[in-house]
Write an enzyme that holds these catalytic residues in place. Structure first.
Site, PDB file in Angstrom:
ATOM      1  N   ASP A  68       0.931  -1.269   0.210  1.00  0.00           N
ATOM      2  CA  ASP A  68       0.073   0.165  -0.022  1.00  0.00           C
ATOM      3  C   ASP A  68       0.685   1.302   0.020  1.00  0.00           C
ATOM      4  OD1 ASP A  68       0.880  -0.795   2.514  1.00  0.00           O
ATOM      5  OD2 ASP A  68      -0.675   0.310   3.750  1.00  0.00           O
TER       6      ASP A  68
ATOM      7  N   GLU B 199      11.560   2.670   8.309  1.00  0.00           N
ATOM      8  CA  GLU B 199      10.654   1.621   7.701  1.00  0.00           C
ATOM      9  C   GLU B 199      10.911   1.244   6.410  1.00  0.00           C
ATOM     10  OE1 GLU B 199       5.908   1.818   6.854  1.00  0.00           O
ATOM     11  OE2 GLU B 199       6.866   3.803   6.646  1.00  0.00           O
TER      12      GLU B 199
END
Length: 621
Positions: A364, A559
């Site tokens: 996503d 991340e």
């Protein structure tokens, strides 16, 4: 050598001299002298030099400050520690603890402080039928005036989930009894800003936990997977109310096998989890017309209505602006009416079906999946389900004498699952493999043609052992170079997004961004086909980037990375979790932590030494 220092005074003096940009970190962007002398009470002095050593001093002072003491002993060997050893040690001894959560009397405080929800009341939802859990949390409700506990209905519809957007909240997870005390089964969140357990993140996190001998935490992830399947019908995208219609990439059987290999649990544990994995396989993935398509392969297909709740305001403006004029409304007015279902637009609903399905895929977002995801038999989902089938066959054959009693009416042989796997493997290679281009593409079952977009998911069949030796040779020798960059593999090739409009949003799972799960699955896949040298190279490239970034930027473990500039400074949707902190990160980022620990188990001693010296990978390979 240890120095007893006055914490506050030393910290203030260090920051005043070295943190020239005022971000409460010491990085290569700061313009200080990069030399700082500390003095102990006994008159001894030592000069700390360089960004890396100074940032380590800052981190150790920050940790000492948390103990609320005026003075602390600072160990110089920790300031000058080899960066590879320091990062790995911090992950094992500090970061996993910082990412661990429970939903119980202790952990509920974290939920009440959640910054994702702005409601005055914090809602905690408990599944229908679990009265023990409901009673436990209703007692907590009495003790917490801002906590509201609600039991979900037996049948959860998309319409009901939409209604919960007026009062979004956390979904309860498993409880356990230890020493006659009830507590939440622990789980590990992706990053410090999260208080919910994410589906596919948790598998990769568990790999790192098992390497670091955090067996109980890995077992906790498995128990919470099982709880979600049993009580919410699926492993959730995450345990929040607005994710009730959405699952995540299936990695449960891979977790079961990893736990067995590391901890050798009792056969009863394996039986419980194997039954639940089979239940998930049958009910989530193999119900025809939903996530199973008529050709026998699978797709991601999230349910739900309207705009995904978790996105920030304005995220979909480029889409909404295309529909608002149709109703003579401004974008904000149209959005408001669409959210309330005062306007129902089939075309826009279809767009969001694809969007939620894309989020269910874990990617996503990616241009590969925008406005088409639910029409695709993706290489990723079918590789993962092939792995499910072979995992189940393996477990039945090796631990249950080739026959597994699922319930009083049904037994499964290992051959049954192996046959299913072979059928899927044949279909993947027939529909998704492109011999001319030497790559796996997703298959559009609506148009009955391959969806041409070069994505890192092409390497999933190596991980799942789907590819033939000849296909593997092509993937490694011909295709891998297209994805390879100095710091690892990107989510897609540059060519795959070259034709996009220059005003198109930058999608974080495409080129030039690099993600830990893609690296980890690639490494394991390369090893399956005995590409030893290539494994060493790809592990080194990724670990070099993590190490270089941590050394230059105050220990930051982000991340994701921008592989074009080899940096955590991301200019894409959602920013970069794990980069915002003061003085020291106490969490890193879950799957990035895991990739570092896993990579170190694969890297040989020669490359570990070069890594500690931060030798540029392009000079080695």
């Amino acid at each position: 050598m240890k120095f007893k220092l006055h914490i506050r005074q030393t910290l203030e003096k260090l920051l005043a001299q070295e943190d020239t940009d005022g971000d409460k970190k010491i990085t290569i962007d700061d313009k200080g002298p990069k030399s700082f002398t500390i003095e102990a009470e006994n008159g001894n002095a030592v000069t700390i030099e360089g960004t890396y050593h100074l940032s380590n001093l800052l981190q150790e002072l920050a940790l000492a400050k948390k103990n609320n003491t005026e003075f602390a002993e600072i160990n110089i060997t920790e300031i000058t520690e080899n960066p590879v050893e320091r990062i790995s040690r911090k992950i094992k001894n500090l970061y996993w603890n910082g990412l661990t959560r429970t939903i119980d009397a202790v952990g509920v405080k974290k939920i009440l402080e959640d910054d994702k929800i702005e409601n005055a009341v914090s809602y905690l939802y408990v599944p229908f039928g679990d009265e023990i859990v409901f009673d436990y949390f209703k007692k907590l409700e009495v003790e917490n005036s801002t906590l509201k506990v609600i039991q979900l209905p037996k049948n959860i519809t998309p319409e009901y989930v939409l209604s919960l957007n007026e009062k979004p909240g956390i979904l309860a997870l498993a409880l356990q009894i230890k020493n006659n005390q009830i507590s939440g089964v622990p789980f590990v969140v992706p990053g410090g800003r999260f208080n919910e357990m994410y589906g596919w993140d948790s598998y990769f996190i568990a790999q790192g936990l098992l390497i670091d001998d955090k067996i109980d935490l890995a077992l906790g992830i498995a128990e919470n997977f099982k709880y979600q399947i049993d009580h919410y019908g699926k492993i959730l995208n995450a345990n929040r109310s607005y994710y009730l219609t959405r699952t995540q990439p299936p990695l449960y059987t891979s977790l079961i096998r990893a736990i067995i290999e590391k901890s050798n649990p009792e056969i009863f544990w394996v039986e419980r989890h194997l039954k639940t994995a089979i239940k998930e396989y049958q009910t989530v993935w193999m119900e025809e017309g939903k996530r199973l398509t008529s050709n026998g392969l699978n797709r991601y297909k999230a349910e739900g209505i309207g705009i995904p709740f978790e996105v920030e305001e304005g995220h979909f403006d480029d889409i909404l602006e295309q529909f608002a004029p149709k109703y003579n409304l401004s974008t904000r007015e149209f959005e408001k009416k669409y959210l309330k279902r005062e306007i129902v637009d089939t075309a826009l609903d279809n767009y969001f079906t694809h969007d939620r399905s894309m989020r269910e895929s874990g990617h996503d977002t990616s241009n590969r999946l925008v406005d088409i995801c639910a029409n695709l038999n993706t290489v990723a989902i079918n590789s993962l389900l092939y792995k499910y089938e072979t995992d189940i066959a393996f477990l039945i054959e090796t631990l249950f004498n080739k026959e597994f009693h699922y319930d009083e009416h049904v037994s499964y042989s290992s051959d049954y699952w192996q046959t299913k796997a072979l059928s899927r493997k044949e279909k993947i290679n027939n529909l998704c493999w492109n011999e001319a281009k030497g790559i796996y593409f997703d298959y559009n079952f609506v148009t009955e043609e391959q969806h041409i977009f070069e994505a890192a998911t092409t390497f999933y069949p190596l991980w799942a052992k789907i590819s033939t030796p000849e296909q593997a040779e092509i993937l490694v020798k011909k295709t891998l170079p297209k994805f390879k960059m100095k710091g690892g593999i990107a989510g897609s090739t540059k060519e795959s997004i070259a034709s996009l409009d220059k005003n198109s949003p930058t999608r974080q799972w495409d080129y030039p961004f690099g993600w830990a799960p893609h690296q980890m699955l690639l490494w394991e896949g390369l090893l399956h086909y005995n590409f030893i040298e290539e494994t060493q190279e790809m592990v080194y490239r990724w670990l070099w980037l993590i190490t270089r970034n941590a050394v230059d930027y105050n220990g930051t473990i982000p991340e994701k990375f921008d592989l074009e500039i080899n940096s955590h400074k991301i200019f894409a949707e959602y920013g970069n979790v794990g980069t915002e902190f003061n003085y020291i990160t106490e969490e890193g980022f879950g799957w990035m932590n895991a990739s570092y620990q896993y990579g170190l188990t694969l890297l040989n001693d020669q490359f570990k030494q070069k890594l500690s010296e931060l030798i540029d990978p392009d000079t080695l390979f």
